[in-house]
Design a protein around this motif. Sequence first.
Motif, PDB file in Angstrom:
ATOM      1  N   TYR A 283       0.856  -1.176   0.000  1.00 50.92           N
ATOM      2  CA  TYR A 283       0.000   0.000   0.000  1.00 50.92           C
ATOM      3  C   TYR A 283       0.898   1.233   0.000  1.00 50.92           C
ATOM      4  O   TYR A 283       2.028   1.205   0.511  1.00 50.92           O
ATOM      5  N   THR A 285       0.548   5.603   0.506  1.00 54.45           N
ATOM      6  CA  THR A 285      -0.214   6.830   0.766  1.00 54.45           C
ATOM      7  C   THR A 285       0.751   8.013   0.696  1.00 54.45           C
ATOM      8  O   THR A 285       1.792   8.005   1.361  1.00 54.45           O
ATOM      9  N   ARG A 320      -8.834   0.028   3.543  1.00 56.24           N
ATOM     10  CA  ARG A 320      -9.375   0.487   2.265  1.00 56.24           C
ATOM     11  C   ARG A 320      -9.120  -0.543   1.171  1.00 56.24           C
ATOM     12  O   ARG A 320      -8.205  -1.363   1.261  1.00 56.24           O
ATOM     13  N   SER A 322      -8.425   0.176  -2.258  1.00 53.62           N
ATOM     14  CA  SER A 322      -7.383   0.548  -3.228  1.00 53.62           C
ATOM     15  C   SER A 322      -6.018   0.642  -2.553  1.00 53.62           C
ATOM     16  O   SER A 322      -5.875   1.339  -1.537  1.00 53.62           O
ATOM     17  N   ARG A 325      -3.245   5.596  -2.478  1.00 51.59           N
ATOM     18  CA  ARG A 325      -4.059   6.792  -2.232  1.00 51.59           C
ATOM     19  C   ARG A 325      -3.134   7.996  -2.200  1.00 51.59           C
ATOM     20  O   ARG A 325      -2.197   8.049  -1.393  1.00 51.59           O
ATOM     21  N   TRP A 334      -8.087  13.984  -2.938  1.00 52.76           N
ATOM     22  CA  TRP A 334      -7.484  12.667  -2.798  1.00 52.76           C
ATOM     23  C   TRP A 334      -7.952  11.783  -3.944  1.00 52.76           C
ATOM     24  O   TRP A 334      -9.098  11.869  -4.396  1.00 52.76           O
ATOM     25  N   ARG A 335      -7.055  10.928  -4.405  1.00 50.41           N
ATOM     26  CA  ARG A 335      -7.338  10.026  -5.512  1.00 50.41           C
ATOM     27  C   ARG A 335      -6.828   8.636  -5.162  1.00 50.41           C
ATOM     28  O   ARG A 335      -5.788   8.503  -4.511  1.00 50.41           O
ATOM     29  N   GLU A 336      -7.535   7.595  -5.607  1.00 52.26           N
ATOM     30  CA  GLU A 336      -7.116   6.227  -5.324  1.00 52.26           C
ATOM     31  C   GLU A 336      -6.837   5.477  -6.627  1.00 52.26           C
ATOM     32  O   GLU A 336      -7.525   5.670  -7.627  1.00 52.26           O
TER      33      GLU A 336
END
Length: 546
Positions: A283, A285, A320, A322, A325, A334-336
């Motif tokens: 992941y 972020t 989450r 996706s 992020r 914010w975009r995933e």
Amino acid sequence: MGFMSRIMSKMLKLPPAETYDIAVERDLKIPMSDGVILLADHYYPRTLGQRPTILIRSMYPDRTKGGYMGEIIAERGFQVVIVSGRGVCGSGGEMTPFMTEHEDGVAVLSWLKEQTWFDGCLGTLGQSYLGFTQWAIAYEGGSMLKAMSTQMTSSDLRSIVYPGNAFSLEVLLGWLSMIDSQEASMFRNLGNIILGGKRRKKIAWHLPLIDLDKVMTGKEYEFWRSWLIHDDPKDDWWAPGDHSHMISKVTAPNHMISGWHDFMLPSTIRDYNLLRKSGQEPYLTIGPWTHFDTEAFSMGINEALIWLRAHLLNDRKNLRDSPVRIFVMGSQEWREYPYWPPANIKYQHLYFQPSGGLSAKFPPVSEPDHYCYDPVNPTPSVGGFRSFGQGRPVLDNRFLEERTDVLTYTSDVLDYDMEIIGPVSSELFIRSTLENTDFFVRVCDVDPSGKSLNVCDGLLRLAPGRPNPAPDGIKKIKIELWPTAYCFQKGHRIRIQVSSGSFPRWNRNLGTYESLGTGMKMAIAEQLVYHDPHHPSAIILPTSEL
């Protein structure tokens, strides 16, 4: 137990605790392979039975002055072990930042396995240095390491010390100051926070660099001097602090967190890509943060707890879907995505043009642009990643762009929103009167009022043979800028800066053949930047379809 942790939990907007009935064992002794003893504290919930363990290894006062973090994590269902590194907070040995974290980490893992309360299920978390110590043992953790969350960090030391092969002066000077005062009185620490930035800014001008430790703290630090002595990128001295070569063998799920203005962002992205290349699905972020942003810290501990509960306690309700992020600056949203960089990006060359233009058109026949870089009056740092909260990361660059040692290339007014998401680079065709010199490239967003706000940038240090010139004496160089996610609004323009420094973010390139640590002589570099059909200097942007 619980009063301070409840206050901090509220400030950090953490999810509810499972329990506030936490016990702690302090100053546990952990033997290293050379006989040195490190001290650790063990936090555990009294009433939840045997729980997985979260390991935090630090050379900061996380154990002695920041113990609430152990409570916060334990209150949310884990055992927690916080270990103080060599030479700090009561641990034995001499301070050896970064270089012994692998060997010492292996010893800590061996000790853990012998503890009756350890159930064989391990997780790790932490930001910055606490992220580096995770990478140092990620492979050796093997099957018992169930999850990790490396935040605002790098798996290798040299990429922190020498981004673009130039010494990261401002950050490292700030770090030296912090390390020197971290166990001092509250008043000294407070003074360092309030007045330290101005003092470091003044000290950064001092030469030789190798003496800055004494100028700053009154004493010598071996690690500071070693960093300056071993400036060659091929020097094997850095090997004990490089764990990037083991990333492909790491199997523990990792949630990586960083900020667009974090000085370790390129290393975080590199480590993410290495995990992806080896078949892992980490992941990621990335927010609009600096390395020391309080919002980043809050987001980091929240996301880490969600991640660790998902993988160690099988509590996936807040995880989450996706994996990626990111925050898109400019459009402020914010975009995933399933992975980084997004699949829909296309790399677009914008070429430097005569008279300071910038266009997708190939440049015509034209003479190169010229400027001089003088280390006596170096091109200053404006915005960008800064040391220990000193200054905002995004500033108006107009006064910088008025300097005679800064070239600018500006596009026409955009008639549509243009979004860039991904890695950014620049190809320059240059000639310099000096073999030892730097080139700095920055992308800016120019709004209708003329304000020029920095988006991302990068610097490359040149040296004899790095690179070699073409037969005509012109060198082609590629500068990797910080990755970004940014939307240039309709009616704005894109501007590219080219210069030969950003002081004190990076140390001044003195332009001579003296060693980095002891050099004091200075030389002026006369620079040429070409933009013609045979030498098409350009910025390469990862454009994304909206």
